[in-house]
Design a protein around this motif. Structure first.
Motif, PDB file in Angstrom:
ATOM      1  N   ILE A 226     -98.449 -72.095  26.145  1.00  0.00           N
ATOM      2  CA  ILE A 226     -99.383 -71.883  24.689  1.00  0.00           C
ATOM      3  C   ILE A 226     -99.469 -72.848  23.410  1.00  0.00           C
ATOM      4  O   ILE A 226    -100.288 -74.285  23.295  1.00  0.00           O
ATOM      5  CB  ILE A 226     -98.857 -70.642  23.889  1.00  0.00           C
ATOM      6  CG1 ILE A 226     -98.708 -69.677  24.693  1.00  0.00           C
ATOM      7  CG2 ILE A 226     -98.994 -70.771  22.599  1.00  0.00           C
ATOM      8  CD1 ILE A 226     -98.555 -68.451  24.144  1.00  0.00           C
ATOM      9  N   LEU A 227     -98.282 -73.669  23.143  1.00  0.00           N
ATOM     10  CA  LEU A 227     -98.438 -74.795  22.231  1.00  0.00           C
ATOM     11  C   LEU A 227     -98.997 -76.215  23.125  1.00  0.00           C
ATOM     12  O   LEU A 227     -99.439 -76.896  22.025  1.00  0.00           O
ATOM     13  CB  LEU A 227     -96.454 -75.053  22.693  1.00  0.00           C
ATOM     14  CG  LEU A 227     -95.447 -74.391  20.947  1.00  0.00           C
ATOM     15  CD1 LEU A 227     -94.224 -74.972  21.623  1.00  0.00           C
ATOM     16  CD2 LEU A 227     -95.846 -73.938  19.586  1.00  0.00           C
ATOM     17  N   ALA A 228     -98.812 -76.249  24.352  1.00  0.00           N
ATOM     18  CA  ALA A 228     -99.177 -77.395  25.380  1.00  0.00           C
ATOM     19  C   ALA A 228    -100.909 -77.051  24.509  1.00  0.00           C
ATOM     20  O   ALA A 228    -101.826 -77.972  24.590  1.00  0.00           O
ATOM     21  CB  ALA A 228     -98.581 -77.654  25.888  1.00  0.00           C
ATOM     22  N   GLN A 229    -101.590 -76.214  24.794  1.00  0.00           N
ATOM     23  CA  GLN A 229    -102.900 -76.106  24.900  1.00  0.00           C
ATOM     24  C   GLN A 229    -103.631 -75.935  23.344  1.00  0.00           C
ATOM     25  O   GLN A 229    -104.059 -76.742  23.195  1.00  0.00           O
ATOM     26  CB  GLN A 229    -103.055 -74.428  25.385  1.00  0.00           C
ATOM     27  CG  GLN A 229    -103.021 -74.057  26.445  1.00  0.00           C
ATOM     28  CD  GLN A 229    -103.024 -72.795  27.027  1.00  0.00           C
ATOM     29  OE1 GLN A 229    -102.953 -71.940  26.525  1.00  0.00           O
ATOM     30  NE2 GLN A 229    -103.083 -72.408  28.727  1.00  0.00           N
ATOM     31  N   LYS A 233    -105.905 -78.377  22.568  1.00  0.00           N
ATOM     32  CA  LYS A 233    -107.257 -78.378  21.410  1.00  0.00           C
ATOM     33  C   LYS A 233    -107.523 -79.110  19.825  1.00  0.00           C
ATOM     34  O   LYS A 233    -108.399 -79.335  19.806  1.00  0.00           O
ATOM     35  CB  LYS A 233    -107.237 -77.001  21.317  1.00  0.00           C
ATOM     36  CG  LYS A 233    -108.474 -75.875  19.980  1.00  0.00           C
ATOM     37  CD  LYS A 233    -108.032 -74.840  20.400  1.00  0.00           C
ATOM     38  CE  LYS A 233    -109.157 -74.523  19.215  1.00  0.00           C
ATOM     39  NZ  LYS A 233    -109.332 -72.723  19.177  1.00  0.00           N
ATOM     40  N   ARG A 234    -106.390 -79.288  19.193  1.00  0.00           N
ATOM     41  CA  ARG A 234    -105.775 -80.113  18.067  1.00  0.00           C
ATOM     42  C   ARG A 234    -106.724 -81.621  18.616  1.00  0.00           C
ATOM     43  O   ARG A 234    -107.582 -81.579  17.331  1.00  0.00           O
ATOM     44  CB  ARG A 234    -104.833 -80.015  17.607  1.00  0.00           C
ATOM     45  CG  ARG A 234    -104.269 -78.795  16.864  1.00  0.00           C
ATOM     46  CD  ARG A 234    -103.010 -78.965  16.219  1.00  0.00           C
ATOM     47  NE  ARG A 234    -101.705 -80.066  16.780  1.00  0.00           N
ATOM     48  CZ  ARG A 234    -100.658 -78.840  16.767  1.00  0.00           C
ATOM     49  NH1 ARG A 234    -101.511 -77.656  17.590  1.00  0.00           N
ATOM     50  NH2 ARG A 234     -99.436 -79.056  18.078  1.00  0.00           N
ATOM     51  N   ARG A 235    -105.837 -81.659  19.391  1.00  0.00           N
ATOM     52  CA  ARG A 235    -106.465 -83.609  19.488  1.00  0.00           C
ATOM     53  C   ARG A 235    -108.447 -83.182  20.435  1.00  0.00           C
ATOM     54  O   ARG A 235    -108.491 -84.969  19.337  1.00  0.00           O
ATOM     55  CB  ARG A 235    -105.760 -83.332  20.866  1.00  0.00           C
ATOM     56  CG  ARG A 235    -104.436 -84.696  20.591  1.00  0.00           C
ATOM     57  CD  ARG A 235    -103.903 -85.251  21.793  1.00  0.00           C
ATOM     58  NE  ARG A 235    -103.615 -84.270  23.109  1.00  0.00           N
ATOM     59  CZ  ARG A 235    -102.424 -83.368  23.215  1.00  0.00           C
ATOM     60  NH1 ARG A 235    -101.386 -83.024  22.828  1.00  0.00           N
ATOM     61  NH2 ARG A 235    -102.608 -83.622  24.582  1.00  0.00           N
ATOM     62  N   GLN A 236    -108.221 -82.464  20.887  1.00  0.00           N
ATOM     63  CA  GLN A 236    -109.858 -82.616  20.749  1.00  0.00           C
ATOM     64  C   GLN A 236    -111.022 -82.125  19.583  1.00  0.00           C
ATOM     65  O   GLN A 236    -111.684 -83.265  19.877  1.00  0.00           O
ATOM     66  CB  GLN A 236    -110.614 -81.301  21.911  1.00  0.00           C
ATOM     67  CG  GLN A 236    -109.534 -81.011  23.539  1.00  0.00           C
ATOM     68  CD  GLN A 236    -110.094 -79.985  24.245  1.00  0.00           C
ATOM     69  OE1 GLN A 236    -110.846 -79.009  23.963  1.00  0.00           O
ATOM     70  NE2 GLN A 236    -109.883 -80.277  25.360  1.00  0.00           N
ATOM     71  N   GLU A 242    -113.946 -87.060  14.774  1.00  0.00           N
ATOM     72  CA  GLU A 242    -113.541 -88.797  14.666  1.00  0.00           C
ATOM     73  C   GLU A 242    -115.200 -89.403  14.973  1.00  0.00           C
ATOM     74  O   GLU A 242    -115.720 -90.207  14.664  1.00  0.00           O
ATOM     75  CB  GLU A 242    -112.721 -89.209  15.772  1.00  0.00           C
ATOM     76  CG  GLU A 242    -112.190 -90.857  15.642  1.00  0.00           C
ATOM     77  CD  GLU A 242    -112.361 -91.853  14.477  1.00  0.00           C
ATOM     78  OE1 GLU A 242    -112.610 -92.788  14.046  1.00  0.00           O
ATOM     79  OE2 GLU A 242    -111.740 -90.222  13.580  1.00  0.00           O
ATOM     80  N   VAL A 243    -115.850 -88.416  16.077  1.00  0.00           N
ATOM     81  CA  VAL A 243    -117.034 -88.986  16.579  1.00  0.00           C
ATOM     82  C   VAL A 243    -117.967 -88.474  15.744  1.00  0.00           C
ATOM     83  O   VAL A 243    -118.987 -89.266  15.853  1.00  0.00           O
ATOM     84  CB  VAL A 243    -117.323 -88.291  18.101  1.00  0.00           C
ATOM     85  CG1 VAL A 243    -118.788 -87.842  18.081  1.00  0.00           C
ATOM     86  CG2 VAL A 243    -116.011 -88.942  19.064  1.00  0.00           C
TER      87      VAL A 243
END
Length: 302
Positions: A226-229, A233-236, A242-243
């Motif tokens: 769950i933490l990895a997902q 999601k936060r990085r996306q 940024e885009v």
């Protein structure tokens, strides 16, 4: 007199520890240096021990306090006296402290022997047999008050198992109904059954522990997933923001707005005329709505 002491913590209630210790006649069944304890009557007993030589004495009980203390002093033979104190450390923990003092049997030569290392040797034996007592108590059924119920009797280092008890001790044991062949056979069967029960219980506890560890490991894996997902999601989301920021930075500006911003920085009044063409008028009339003028009628000629 020479003094010795030893201490041990027993994992049992103080009443049970006290009661099992007062069975002096069972000491040779689990202690190594006590070869005989036979009763004269309810208050007097005869002792034989072997520590770099064999010594005997008659003793009388004194200063007994239930669940707190037992004491004795010799009346004949090796001159000695002692106290054993019991102190509850909790519902299932008891401190046992043994204090002995005696006069060396050979006078000055005995004192010399103490100085040459017999003192430390006796301390080690006393401590070792006190640990044997603790194990005897801990391997007895819960609440048992008779040493014969313990599984630790007649272990390999005990005087009885090694055949080092005196003839009087052997005769006293033969008269004990609990030492008859039938009673000993029944006792051995109970010990086997109890050991099997303990092994099953231990196996069940270990299996439960392994199952608990497996569940905790699975739960940890789920939480990590769950933490990895959430991290992905936060990085996306950060990448999308940024885009968007870069895209907004590339939108061309209106040249007039660019000039107006530059001109205002230089104090050029023309820079503000783009948005406020009436800025040069009287402040009271600059934003007043101008009424249309009506042209005058030309004079008529009659």
């Amino acid at each position: 007199m020479v003094e010795h002491s030893a201490s041990v913590i027993v994992k049992a209630p103080v009443h049970q520890v006290y009661s099992l210790f007062t069975h002096f006649n069972d000491f040779p069944k689990f202690m190594s240096f006590v070869k005989e304890v036979t009763y004269r009557d309810e208050q007097r007993s005869h002792w034989v021990v072997k520590v770099l030589g064999q010594y005997e004495w008659d003793a009388v009980n004194e200063d007994w306090i239930p669940d707190e203390q037992v004491g004795w002093r010799s009346t004949r033979g090796l001159k000695n006296a002692g106290r054993v104190k019991f102190r509850a450390l909790g519902p299932e923990r008891t401190s046992v402290d043994v204090y002995l003092r005696y006069t060396p049997p050979t006078g000055p030569l005995g004192g010399l022997g103490e100085n040459l290392g017999i003192n430390a040797y006796f301390d080690s034996i006393l401590q070792k047999d006190l640990h044997h007592f603790a194990r005897m108590v801990e391997e007895a059924p819960a609440g048992a008050l008779d040493p014969m119920s313990s599984h630790y009797l007649f272990h390999q280092e005990s005087a009885a198992q090694k055949g080092e008890i005196t003839p009087r001790q052997r005769a006293a044991m033969a008269k004990d109904p609990m030492m008859s062949p039938t009673a000993l056979t029944e006792r051995q069967q109970k010990i086997i059954q109890e050991n099997e029960r303990r092994q099953r219980l231990k196996a069940e506890q270990e299996a439960a522990q392994q199952e608990r560890i497996r569940r905790e490991r699975d739960l940890q894996r789920e939480q990590d997933a769950i933490l990895a997902q959430e991290a992905i999601k936060r990085r996306q989301e950060e990448a999308e923001r940024e885009v968007a920021r870069r895209k907004a930075a590339t939108v061309p500006l209106d040249p007039r707005q660019s000039y107006a911003a530059w001109a205002r920085g230089l104090g050029d009044r023309d820079g503000t005329r783009l948005r406020n063409p009436n800025m040069g008028q009287d402040p009271m009339t600059a934003r007043r709505q101008v009424k249309p003028t009506i042209a005058a009628k030309p004079p008529t000629t009659e």
